[in-house]
Design an enzyme around this catalytic site. Structure first.
Site, PDB file in Angstrom:
ATOM      1  N   ASP A  21    -117.662 -42.303  51.709  1.00  0.00           N
ATOM      2  CA  ASP A  21    -118.462 -41.820  53.590  1.00  0.00           C
ATOM      3  C   ASP A  21    -120.530 -41.728  53.109  1.00  0.00           C
ATOM      4  O   ASP A  21    -121.161 -42.159  51.896  1.00  0.00           O
ATOM      5  CB  ASP A  21    -118.238 -40.292  52.427  1.00  0.00           C
ATOM      6  CG  ASP A  21    -118.883 -39.960  54.059  1.00  0.00           C
ATOM      7  OD1 ASP A  21    -118.254 -40.340  55.427  1.00  0.00           O
ATOM      8  OD2 ASP A  21    -118.986 -38.231  53.981  1.00  0.00           O
ATOM      9  N   HIS A  38    -122.320 -49.845  57.999  1.00  0.00           N
ATOM     10  CA  HIS A  38    -120.400 -50.405  57.801  1.00  0.00           C
ATOM     11  C   HIS A  38    -120.712 -52.058  56.878  1.00  0.00           C
ATOM     12  O   HIS A  38    -119.983 -52.158  55.766  1.00  0.00           O
ATOM     13  CB  HIS A  38    -119.580 -50.606  59.279  1.00  0.00           C
ATOM     14  CG  HIS A  38    -119.898 -48.896  59.456  1.00  0.00           C
ATOM     15  ND1 HIS A  38    -119.180 -48.273  58.855  1.00  0.00           N
ATOM     16  CD2 HIS A  38    -119.693 -48.387  60.864  1.00  0.00           C
ATOM     17  CE1 HIS A  38    -119.342 -46.428  59.279  1.00  0.00           C
ATOM     18  NE2 HIS A  38    -119.240 -46.975  60.670  1.00  0.00           N
ATOM     19  N   LEU A 132    -105.880 -55.439  38.839  1.00  0.00           N
ATOM     20  CA  LEU A 132    -106.252 -53.883  39.247  1.00  0.00           C
ATOM     21  C   LEU A 132    -105.209 -53.935  40.653  1.00  0.00           C
ATOM     22  O   LEU A 132    -105.192 -54.949  40.932  1.00  0.00           O
ATOM     23  CB  LEU A 132    -107.565 -54.506  39.606  1.00  0.00           C
ATOM     24  CG  LEU A 132    -108.477 -52.981  40.640  1.00  0.00           C
ATOM     25  CD1 LEU A 132    -108.011 -51.672  40.364  1.00  0.00           C
ATOM     26  CD2 LEU A 132    -110.082 -52.980  41.248  1.00  0.00           C
TER      27      LEU A 132
HETATM   28  C1  IPE Z   1    -113.496 -40.323  55.832  1.00  0.00           C
HETATM   29  O1  IPE Z   1    -114.396 -39.612  56.008  1.00  0.00           O
HETATM   30  C2  IPE Z   1    -112.336 -41.083  56.120  1.00  0.00           C
HETATM   31  C3  IPE Z   1    -112.922 -42.372  56.033  1.00  0.00           C
HETATM   32  C4  IPE Z   1    -113.825 -42.345  53.840  1.00  0.00           C
HETATM   33  C5  IPE Z   1    -112.455 -43.036  56.309  1.00  0.00           C
HETATM   34  P1  IPE Z   1    -115.141 -39.229  57.867  1.00  0.00           P
HETATM   35  O2  IPE Z   1    -116.745 -39.299  57.818  1.00  0.00           O
HETATM   36  O3  IPE Z   1    -114.179 -39.493  59.453  1.00  0.00           O
HETATM   37  O4  IPE Z   1    -114.939 -37.552  57.354  1.00  0.00           O
HETATM   38  P2  IPE Z   1    -115.476 -36.501  58.050  1.00  0.00           P
HETATM   39  O5  IPE Z   1    -115.006 -36.358  59.162  1.00  0.00           O
HETATM   40  O6  IPE Z   1    -117.291 -36.043  57.810  1.00  0.00           O
HETATM   41  O7  IPE Z   1    -114.521 -35.147  57.470  1.00  0.00           O
HETATM   42  C1  IPE Z   2    -117.989 -43.834  56.276  1.00  0.00           C
HETATM   43  O1  IPE Z   2    -119.077 -44.084  56.565  1.00  0.00           O
HETATM   44  C2  IPE Z   2    -116.278 -44.900  56.807  1.00  0.00           C
HETATM   45  C3  IPE Z   2    -116.469 -44.088  57.637  1.00  0.00           C
HETATM   46  C4  IPE Z   2    -115.850 -42.908  58.125  1.00  0.00           C
HETATM   47  C5  IPE Z   2    -115.329 -45.801  58.364  1.00  0.00           C
HETATM   48  P1  IPE Z   2    -119.489 -42.638  57.953  1.00  0.00           P
HETATM   49  O2  IPE Z   2    -119.469 -43.742  59.348  1.00  0.00           O
HETATM   50  O3  IPE Z   2    -118.487 -41.367  58.099  1.00  0.00           O
HETATM   51  O4  IPE Z   2    -120.614 -42.619  57.716  1.00  0.00           O
HETATM   52  P2  IPE Z   2    -121.047 -40.686  58.082  1.00  0.00           P
HETATM   53  O5  IPE Z   2    -120.905 -40.032  57.516  1.00  0.00           O
HETATM   54  O6  IPE Z   2    -121.197 -40.561  59.441  1.00  0.00           O
HETATM   55  O7  IPE Z   2    -122.461 -41.045  57.450  1.00  0.00           O
HETATM   56 MG    MG Z   3    -118.225 -39.758  57.302  1.00  0.00          MG
END
Ligand code: IPE
Ligand code: IPE
Ligand code: MG
Length: 247
Positions: A21, A38, A132
């Site tokens: 995240d 990303h 792995l």
């Molecule tokens: C959780 O992250 C899903 C992934 C890492 C793929 P999100 O960024 O989508 O989660 P929330 O919405 O903040 O809980």
């Molecule tokens: C995690 O990073 C990647 C996915 C959920 C695909 P985010 O895209 O959720 O990044 P934040 O949480 O908005 O910073």
């Molecule tokens: Mg996120």
């Protein structure tokens, strides 16, 4: 001493699950758009997979795309799907070299056909590897998975294949998409968020939880090893008392 040097080789977690995240916030802090985050997260996937392999972790599950993530802006969803295809294309050779087996959990029928085909090819190509197991959670959510399992089990009861009394933890686990994969020993979530976000809720029942403020694009080998060292300081009691645990 580096964190890697502090790791006890006898107590490596068999399964580490990661909620990757913070890509968007990391990019924003640099004045860039979310997709830049990303793109930079892909290198962390490479590094952490390599790190897990180096210390002998058997299963690494990465939450790459949740069911709820389908609700993001279309351009971001498309970019993520594109990155996924590229990452697989660029990595199959490396997975073969490093003896990595690719697995996928989630509702892959919702993925674009191109993505699905690339994934299926990579899974069959790496299917015999014995190092792995790299498990990608894609279009995954725990409630989706639990409902799916419930429907499958109800169908088996309806068809008279099993009795209600046969439904136990093992049978339930065997109907989840993680069938055959041991429960995670350790869950890591990056970027300072303290929640599970619909990830592996059945399987995480007794996992150790580790949260770090580091955003995913900056989470490389040493932060991963730091999480392992932290995990190794804990005592897993599974409901027993400390005295009952054989040390
Ligand atoms: C959780 O992250 C899903 C992934 C890492 C793929 P999100 O960024 O989508 O989660 P929330 O919405 O903040 O809980
Ligand atoms: C995690 O990073 C990647 C996915 C959920 C695909 P985010 O895209 O959720 O990044 P934040 O949480 O908005 O910073
Ligand atoms: Mg996120």
């Amino acid at each position: 001493m580096t964190f890697k040097e502090q790791i006890d080789k006898e107590r490596i977690p068999r399964h580490v699950a990661v909620i990757m995240d913070g890509n968007g916030r990391w990019a924003k802090s640099k004045g860039e758009d979310r997709i830049f985050g990303h793109q930079n997260g892909v290198d962390s996937v490479d590094q952490v997979s390599e790190a897990a392999g180096e210390i002998g972790v058997k299963y690494l599950t990465l939450y790459a795309f949740s069911t709820e993530n389908w609700n993001r802006p279309e351009a971001e969803v498309d970019a993520l799907m594109g990155l996924l295809v590229d990452a697989i294309k660029n990595n199959v050779r490396k997975m073969m070299k490093n003896n990595v087996r690719l697995l996928v959990i989630g509702d892959i029928n919702r993925l674009p056909q191109m993505t699905r085909e690339k994934l299926q090819d990579a899974m069959s190509e790496t299917g015999q590897n014995t190092g792995l197991n790299l498990v990608l959670a894609l279009s995954y959510s725990s409630r989706w998975e639990i409902l799916n399992a419930t429907k499958k089990i109800a169908q088996s009861v309806k068809e008279g294949k099993i009795q209600i009394e046969d439904i136990d933890e093992t049978l339930f686990s065997d109907n989840l998409t993680t069938v055959g994969i041991p429960d995670p020993d350790l869950l890591i979530r990056t970027s300072g968020e303290l929640r599970i976000s619909n990830f592996l809720m059945w399987q995480l029942s007794y996992s150790e939880l580790y949260f770090t403020d580091i955003c995913w694009p900056e989470f490389k080998k040493e932060p991963f090893f730091e999480a392992i060292v932290d995990y190794q300081k804990r005592e897993r009691r599974f409901g027993k008392t400390s005295e009952q645990i054989v040390k």
